[in-house]
Design a protein around this motif. Structure first.
Motif, PDB file in Angstrom:
ATOM      1  N   ASP A 243      35.278 -41.301 -34.378  1.00  0.00           N
ATOM      2  CA  ASP A 243      34.251 -40.592 -35.158  1.00  0.00           C
ATOM      3  C   ASP A 243      34.484 -40.844 -36.646  1.00  0.00           C
ATOM      4  O   ASP A 243      35.107 -40.042 -37.357  1.00  0.00           O
ATOM      5  CB  ASP A 243      34.290 -39.097 -34.844  1.00  0.00           C
TER       6      ASP A 243
ATOM      7  N   HIS B 288      27.105 -35.669 -35.065  1.00  0.00           N
ATOM      8  CA  HIS B 288      26.101 -35.399 -34.025  1.00  0.00           C
ATOM      9  C   HIS B 288      26.169 -36.439 -32.911  1.00  0.00           C
ATOM     10  O   HIS B 288      26.016 -36.109 -31.723  1.00  0.00           O
ATOM     11  CB  HIS B 288      24.702 -35.394 -34.646  1.00  0.00           C
ATOM     12  N   GLU B 289      26.419 -37.710 -33.274  1.00  0.00           N
ATOM     13  CA  GLU B 289      26.486 -38.762 -32.263  1.00  0.00           C
ATOM     14  C   GLU B 289      27.731 -38.640 -31.398  1.00  0.00           C
ATOM     15  O   GLU B 289      27.704 -38.942 -30.189  1.00  0.00           O
ATOM     16  CB  GLU B 289      26.421 -40.144 -32.916  1.00  0.00           C
TER      17      GLU B 289
ATOM     18  N   TRP C   4      27.076 -46.835 -28.455  1.00  0.00           N
ATOM     19  CA  TRP C   4      27.975 -45.996 -27.671  1.00  0.00           C
ATOM     20  C   TRP C   4      27.385 -45.639 -26.306  1.00  0.00           C
ATOM     21  O   TRP C   4      28.126 -45.406 -25.361  1.00  0.00           O
ATOM     22  CB  TRP C   4      28.285 -44.700 -28.425  1.00  0.00           C
TER      23      TRP C   4
ATOM     24  N   GLY D 189      21.719 -37.157 -32.963  1.00  0.00           N
ATOM     25  CA  GLY D 189      22.930 -37.726 -32.385  1.00  0.00           C
ATOM     26  C   GLY D 189      22.633 -38.811 -31.365  1.00  0.00           C
ATOM     27  O   GLY D 189      23.336 -39.831 -31.315  1.00  0.00           O
ATOM     28  N   PHE D 190      21.580 -38.615 -30.557  1.00  0.00           N
ATOM     29  CA  PHE D 190      21.204 -39.612 -29.551  1.00  0.00           C
ATOM     30  C   PHE D 190      20.803 -40.927 -30.222  1.00  0.00           C
ATOM     31  O   PHE D 190      21.248 -42.006 -29.822  1.00  0.00           O
ATOM     32  CB  PHE D 190      20.056 -39.069 -28.700  1.00  0.00           C
ATOM     33  N   ASN D 191      19.953 -40.842 -31.243  1.00  0.00           N
ATOM     34  CA  ASN D 191      19.486 -42.053 -31.934  1.00  0.00           C
ATOM     35  C   ASN D 191      20.652 -42.791 -32.605  1.00  0.00           C
ATOM     36  O   ASN D 191      20.716 -44.032 -32.567  1.00  0.00           O
ATOM     37  CB  ASN D 191      18.432 -41.691 -32.979  1.00  0.00           C
ATOM     38  N   LYS D 192      21.564 -42.034 -33.225  1.00  0.00           N
ATOM     39  CA  LYS D 192      22.710 -42.661 -33.883  1.00  0.00           C
ATOM     40  C   LYS D 192      23.654 -43.286 -32.861  1.00  0.00           C
ATOM     41  O   LYS D 192      24.186 -44.393 -33.070  1.00  0.00           O
ATOM     42  CB  LYS D 192      23.466 -41.627 -34.722  1.00  0.00           C
ATOM     43  N   ALA D 193      23.887 -42.595 -31.742  1.00  0.00           N
ATOM     44  CA  ALA D 193      24.771 -43.126 -30.700  1.00  0.00           C
ATOM     45  C   ALA D 193      24.190 -44.390 -30.082  1.00  0.00           C
ATOM     46  O   ALA D 193      24.928 -45.327 -29.734  1.00  0.00           O
ATOM     47  CB  ALA D 193      25.016 -42.066 -29.627  1.00  0.00           C
TER      48      ALA D 193
END
Length: 287
Positions: A143, A83-84, A121, A112-116
């Motif tokens: 990835d 997702h990130e 990133w 994905g936003f929170n993980k990125a």
């Protein structure tokens, strides 16, 4: 019935394949051969139990094993990326992307936003009009999550650390699945050809003498028999039982009536007039 006959032939063919596999390898794992032959595991289990019921042809032991598998979401990650990584790819490398638009770009954009953000990133900046703009902090990424899920899918769990497995499980990308299977080895009377055991000794067998060449299935003397149909209480007995219980609850006790002869004498001892119908034998129900 042609269909029933074809089904029987298929069952016999599967039985022979299982016995041949046991004869060749010395043992069989029901789950492994089901995967190998592309057959439903329960069909293989049913065939093994059918062979086992014949006699000492095979020995069967139920076992279980645990293995890591990718979930439906994990399979999607293995194909499309984490997702990130998807969020990172959708951020414009030059101008950036509005955070509001980015959150609408994929179903798991928030995750994905929170993980990125946590792995460094991407970053968020405020534009002149106060809108949040997401920009890339690095030019390219690896990835790792997608690679780990693909390793688990291909059975290379040994290359994944416990910490990585724990993280993937927490994200519901993989799960630990317990599989029960039958471990089959050769029995005392093992043979690759099956002979159906007789269950009954018939008069025809005795007359012709064919019983001498037949093999009979052993009796299970510990098996429970069929319960016989039970009778029911007569309505008068039901009423008598209810009245008896009422009097016992009121404190009355029962007389030892089995020591008395039931005769009309007990009618004459009633505290009622001599002409009362209650003194007649035909209107009396002795208990």
């Amino acid at each position: 019935d042609v269909r029933a006959h074809c089904g029987m032939d298929k069952d016999l063919d599967l039985d022979r394949r299982i016995l041949t596999e046991v004869d060749t390898a010395g043992h069989v794992n029901s789950y492994e051969i089901a995967e190998k032959w592309g057959i439903d595991h329960q069909v293989v289990v049913g065939a093994i139990k059918s062979i086992h019921s014949i006699g000492d042809v095979i020995e069967v032991e139920q076992q279980q094993t645990e293995r890591w598998e990718a979930t439906d979401e994990g399979i999607e990650v293995a194909q499309l990326g984490s997702h990130e990584a998807i969020v990172f790819d959708r951020v414009d490398p030059d101008r950036g992307t509005l955070q509001a638009d980015l959150m609408k770009s994929s179903p798991n954009a928030k995750v994905g936003f929170n993980k990125a953000m946590s792995v460094g990133w991407i970053r968020v900046e405020k534009s002149g009009d106060g809108k949040a703009i997401v920009r890339r902090k690095v030019n390219s990424i690896v990835d790792t999550v997608q690679k780990l899920v693909n390793k688990i899918k291909s059975g290379q769990v040994g290359d994944v650390t416990d910490a990585e497995l724990k993280d993937l499980k927490k994200r519901k990308l993989v799960s630990l699945v317990t599989t029960k299977f039958l471990y089959v080895t050769k029995g005392y009377n093992f043979s690759t050809s099956l002979e159906k055991l007789e269950t009954d000794l018939t008069p025809e067998m005795l007359t012709s003498g064919s019983w001498k060449e037949k093999k009979f299935k052993g009796y299970n003397f510990d098996a429970r028999g069929v319960m016989p149909a039970c009778g029911h209480l007569h309505p008068l007995l039901k009423v008598r039982t209810e009245y008896r219980q009422i009097f016992l609850e009121l404190g009355f006790t029962e007389m030892p009536t089995n020591n008395f002869v039931e005769s009309s004498f007990w009618n004459s001892t009633r505290s009622s007039s001599r002409s009362s119908i209650r003194r007649e034998m035909r209107t009396t129900l002795f208990s």
